[in-house]
Motif scaffolding. Sequence first.
Motif, PDB file in Angstrom:
ATOM      1  N   UNK A 313       0.872  -1.233   0.082  1.00 12.20           N
ATOM      2  CA  UNK A 313      -0.035  -0.157  -0.070  1.00 12.20           C
ATOM      3  C   UNK A 313       0.685   1.298  -0.004  1.00 12.20           C
ATOM      4  N   UNK A 314       1.967   1.405   0.658  1.00 11.11           N
ATOM      5  CA  UNK A 314       2.818   2.394   0.728  1.00 11.11           C
ATOM      6  C   UNK A 314       3.488   2.512  -0.646  1.00 11.11           C
ATOM      7  N   UNK A 315       3.888   1.348  -1.211  1.00 10.94           N
ATOM      8  CA  UNK A 315       4.431   1.618  -2.477  1.00 10.94           C
ATOM      9  C   UNK A 315       3.601   2.166  -3.503  1.00 10.94           C
ATOM     10  N   UNK A 316       2.423   1.573  -3.518  1.00  9.33           N
ATOM     11  CA  UNK A 316       1.001   2.038  -4.431  1.00  9.33           C
ATOM     12  C   UNK A 316       0.813   3.729  -4.246  1.00  9.33           C
ATOM     13  N   UNK A 317       0.780   3.968  -3.157  1.00  9.06           N
ATOM     14  CA  UNK A 317       0.676   5.498  -2.758  1.00  9.06           C
ATOM     15  C   UNK A 317       1.794   6.252  -3.268  1.00  9.06           C
ATOM     16  N   UNK A 318       2.946   5.681  -2.975  1.00  7.44           N
ATOM     17  CA  UNK A 318       4.342   6.560  -3.409  1.00  7.44           C
ATOM     18  C   UNK A 318       4.395   6.494  -5.060  1.00  7.44           C
ATOM     19  N   UNK A 319       4.308   5.340  -5.576  1.00  3.57           N
ATOM     20  CA  UNK A 319       4.286   4.969  -6.950  1.00  3.57           C
ATOM     21  C   UNK A 319       3.179   5.688  -7.760  1.00  3.57           C
ATOM     22  N   UNK A 320       2.141   5.638  -7.294  1.00  4.81           N
ATOM     23  CA  UNK A 320       1.093   6.184  -8.415  1.00  4.81           C
ATOM     24  C   UNK A 320       0.689   7.667  -8.146  1.00  4.81           C
ATOM     25  N   UNK A 321       1.010   8.218  -7.018  1.00  2.42           N
ATOM     26  CA  UNK A 321       0.633   9.376  -6.606  1.00  2.42           C
ATOM     27  C   UNK A 321       1.730  10.476  -6.403  1.00  2.42           C
ATOM     28  N   UNK A 322       2.386  10.212  -5.333  1.00  2.00           N
ATOM     29  CA  UNK A 322       3.654  11.145  -5.021  1.00  2.00           C
ATOM     30  C   UNK A 322       4.654  11.277  -5.948  1.00  2.00           C
ATOM     31  N   UNK A 323       5.387   9.980  -6.584  1.00  2.00           N
ATOM     32  CA  UNK A 323       6.286  10.302  -7.390  1.00  2.00           C
ATOM     33  C   UNK A 323       5.728  11.013  -8.835  1.00  2.00           C
ATOM     34  N   UNK A 324       4.704  10.491  -9.386  1.00  2.00           N
ATOM     35  CA  UNK A 324       4.392  11.164 -10.625  1.00  2.00           C
ATOM     36  C   UNK A 324       3.954  12.699 -10.398  1.00  2.00           C
ATOM     37  N   UNK A 325       3.446  12.947  -9.345  1.00  2.00           N
ATOM     38  CA  UNK A 325       3.176  14.207  -9.004  1.00  2.00           C
ATOM     39  C   UNK A 325       4.498  15.234  -8.987  1.00  2.00           C
ATOM     40  N   UNK A 326       5.420  14.760  -8.450  1.00  2.00           N
ATOM     41  CA  UNK A 326       6.720  15.554  -8.217  1.00  2.00           C
ATOM     42  C   UNK A 326       7.727  15.572  -9.495  1.00  2.00           C
ATOM     43  N   UNK A 327       7.771  14.298 -10.338  1.00  2.00           N
ATOM     44  CA  UNK A 327       8.767  14.008 -10.983  1.00  2.00           C
ATOM     45  C   UNK A 327       8.134  13.881 -12.621  1.00  2.00           C
ATOM     46  N   UNK A 328       6.858  13.931 -12.867  1.00  2.00           N
ATOM     47  CA  UNK A 328       6.453  13.500 -13.989  1.00  2.00           C
ATOM     48  C   UNK A 328       6.695  14.589 -15.191  1.00  2.00           C
ATOM     49  N   UNK A 329       6.585  16.146 -14.789  1.00  2.00           N
ATOM     50  CA  UNK A 329       6.873  16.876 -15.558  1.00  2.00           C
ATOM     51  C   UNK A 329       8.282  17.067 -16.254  1.00  2.00           C
ATOM     52  N   UNK A 330       9.341  16.362 -15.351  1.00  2.00           N
ATOM     53  CA  UNK A 330      10.697  16.754 -15.540  1.00  2.00           C
ATOM     54  C   UNK A 330      11.325  15.496 -16.133  1.00  2.00           C
ATOM     55  N   UNK A 331      10.843  14.400 -15.637  1.00  2.00           N
ATOM     56  CA  UNK A 331      11.494  13.139 -16.185  1.00  2.00           C
ATOM     57  C   UNK A 331      10.454  11.893 -16.661  1.00  2.00           C
ATOM     58  N   UNK A 332      10.386  11.845 -18.059  1.00  2.07           N
ATOM     59  CA  UNK A 332       9.503  10.919 -18.633  1.00  2.07           C
ATOM     60  C   UNK A 332      10.375  10.068 -19.326  1.00  2.07           C
ATOM     61  N   UNK A 333      10.645   8.990 -18.811  1.00  2.00           N
ATOM     62  CA  UNK A 333      11.307   7.782 -19.632  1.00  2.00           C
ATOM     63  C   UNK A 333      10.442   6.667 -19.564  1.00  2.00           C
ATOM     64  N   UNK A 334      10.635   5.980 -20.730  1.00  2.00           N
ATOM     65  CA  UNK A 334       9.730   4.781 -21.202  1.00  2.00           C
ATOM     66  C   UNK A 334       9.999   3.627 -20.017  1.00  2.00           C
ATOM     67  N   UNK A 335       9.092   3.102 -19.620  1.00  2.00           N
ATOM     68  CA  UNK A 335       9.235   1.929 -18.567  1.00  2.00           C
ATOM     69  C   UNK A 335       9.933   0.930 -18.784  1.00  2.00           C
ATOM     70  N   UNK A 336       9.584   0.445 -20.263  1.00  2.00           N
ATOM     71  CA  UNK A 336      10.231  -0.688 -21.032  1.00  2.00           C
ATOM     72  C   UNK A 336      11.875  -0.509 -21.034  1.00  2.00           C
ATOM     73  N   UNK A 337      12.141   0.845 -21.359  1.00  2.00           N
ATOM     74  CA  UNK A 337      13.538   1.185 -21.267  1.00  2.00           C
ATOM     75  C   UNK A 337      14.127   1.030 -19.868  1.00  2.00           C
ATOM     76  N   UNK A 338      13.317   1.222 -18.617  1.00  2.00           N
ATOM     77  CA  UNK A 338      13.705   1.429 -17.472  1.00  2.00           C
ATOM     78  C   UNK A 338      14.156   0.007 -17.028  1.00  2.00           C
ATOM     79  N   UNK A 339      13.140  -0.887 -17.332  1.00  2.00           N
ATOM     80  CA  UNK A 339      13.172  -2.299 -16.970  1.00  2.00           C
ATOM     81  C   UNK A 339      14.648  -3.020 -17.819  1.00  2.00           C
ATOM     82  N   UNK A 340      14.531  -2.668 -19.104  1.00  2.00           N
ATOM     83  CA  UNK A 340      15.766  -3.075 -19.784  1.00  2.00           C
ATOM     84  C   UNK A 340      17.326  -2.764 -19.228  1.00  2.00           C
ATOM     85  N   UNK A 341      17.063  -1.483 -18.765  1.00  2.00           N
ATOM     86  CA  UNK A 341      18.213  -0.994 -18.145  1.00  2.00           C
ATOM     87  C   UNK A 341      18.642  -1.628 -16.889  1.00  2.00           C
ATOM     88  N   UNK A 342      17.630  -1.899 -16.107  1.00  2.00           N
ATOM     89  CA  UNK A 342      17.754  -2.587 -14.877  1.00  2.00           C
ATOM     90  C   UNK A 342      18.311  -3.911 -14.723  1.00  2.00           C
TER      91      UNK A 342
END
Length: 383
Positions: A313-342
Amino acid sequence: MATETSADDVPSSDIGRVKTSWVPGGLESDSHSPEERPEMPLPREARTVFQGILCTIAVLACLYVAQDIVLPVVLALVLKLLLQPLVSLFERVRVPRPLGALVALAVLLSVFIGLGMLLSSPAARWASELPQTWPRLQQKFAFLREPVEHVQRTLDQMGVQLGSPSSLLSNPVGVVTAVFSGTGTIAAHLLETLLVLFYLLVFGETFLRRLVEVLPTFANKREAVEISLHVERDLSAYLLTVTVINAAVGCATAAVMWLCDVPGSVLWGVVAFCLNFVPILGPFCGIILFLAVGLISMGPVWAALLPAALYFGIHVLEGEIVTPMLLANRFTINPVAVILSLIFWYWMWGVPGAILAVPMLAIIKIISDRLRPLRAFGHLLEG
């Protein structure tokens, strides 16, 4: 048309003046409307593509072979971006840059040493109890043995060898050692990392100024300054924001573990803080970890599932609300690229590579967006 500029014409007393004089005020956003989207040329010659592929393979091979040297340097570069705002703050209040760098390093070391002293006791207690609690955990996860064996047989038929499930389940220390392989490189080269970090904080802008001075044309100099500005500003903002968010996740997880009466709540808060630096895979591993902790520590099944459910629940709150609200306007990287990079950087450098994967991907995207021949690749990385 670009104007030729000699190295003697470049202001060298203050890189801040260079940045101010060469970079206009319109760098706050890289977003472009469809009409304003910059040209994204693609290579037309097969020889150029082939040479680029060969060069990329050669660079990656060097990074893999020389990881004992390269990994501490890359970590120092990322830590430099994290600590640069603190050093700049000291510089604005007339503190000499070398002294500000020493204070920043002292703060960093104090945090790590303090956490180590705080966590040594609960970590030692859990490690001492692991041989006794592991068989009980195996019994509770026994229903997974048959599906795991089926998946492994399928992978064996495909030529992928992972070892027997029984050996993995009976040797928890070996599993942990395999997962965290590569972290010993950082520990063994800690002095190298700190030394490189100190000189980057003190002389990093001097190195940038010298690099700008040797470039042949004013357009090249301007482009180099713009790229350095974007990398430093955006990555510093990203790292600071993510660190604060992950610290909040760690505090919330520690509070949840304390409310659930799980021993060593501070330890699990720090674990959640560290895992959150690895997007997607880190929280997934955290859910499995807290499920195992709950099964070991709690009595009824519903109580055993509670720590993992609250962490999710903490992770859903952070990942779906807090992080997009603070970072979405500046950092938009393709999730597929993130997974492949990891996956790729974990294979290259282990856990440190997985932690550094997203910052390195962000640096690559920023540079690709600013260099005309690489804009198409930067566009592919865009979310």
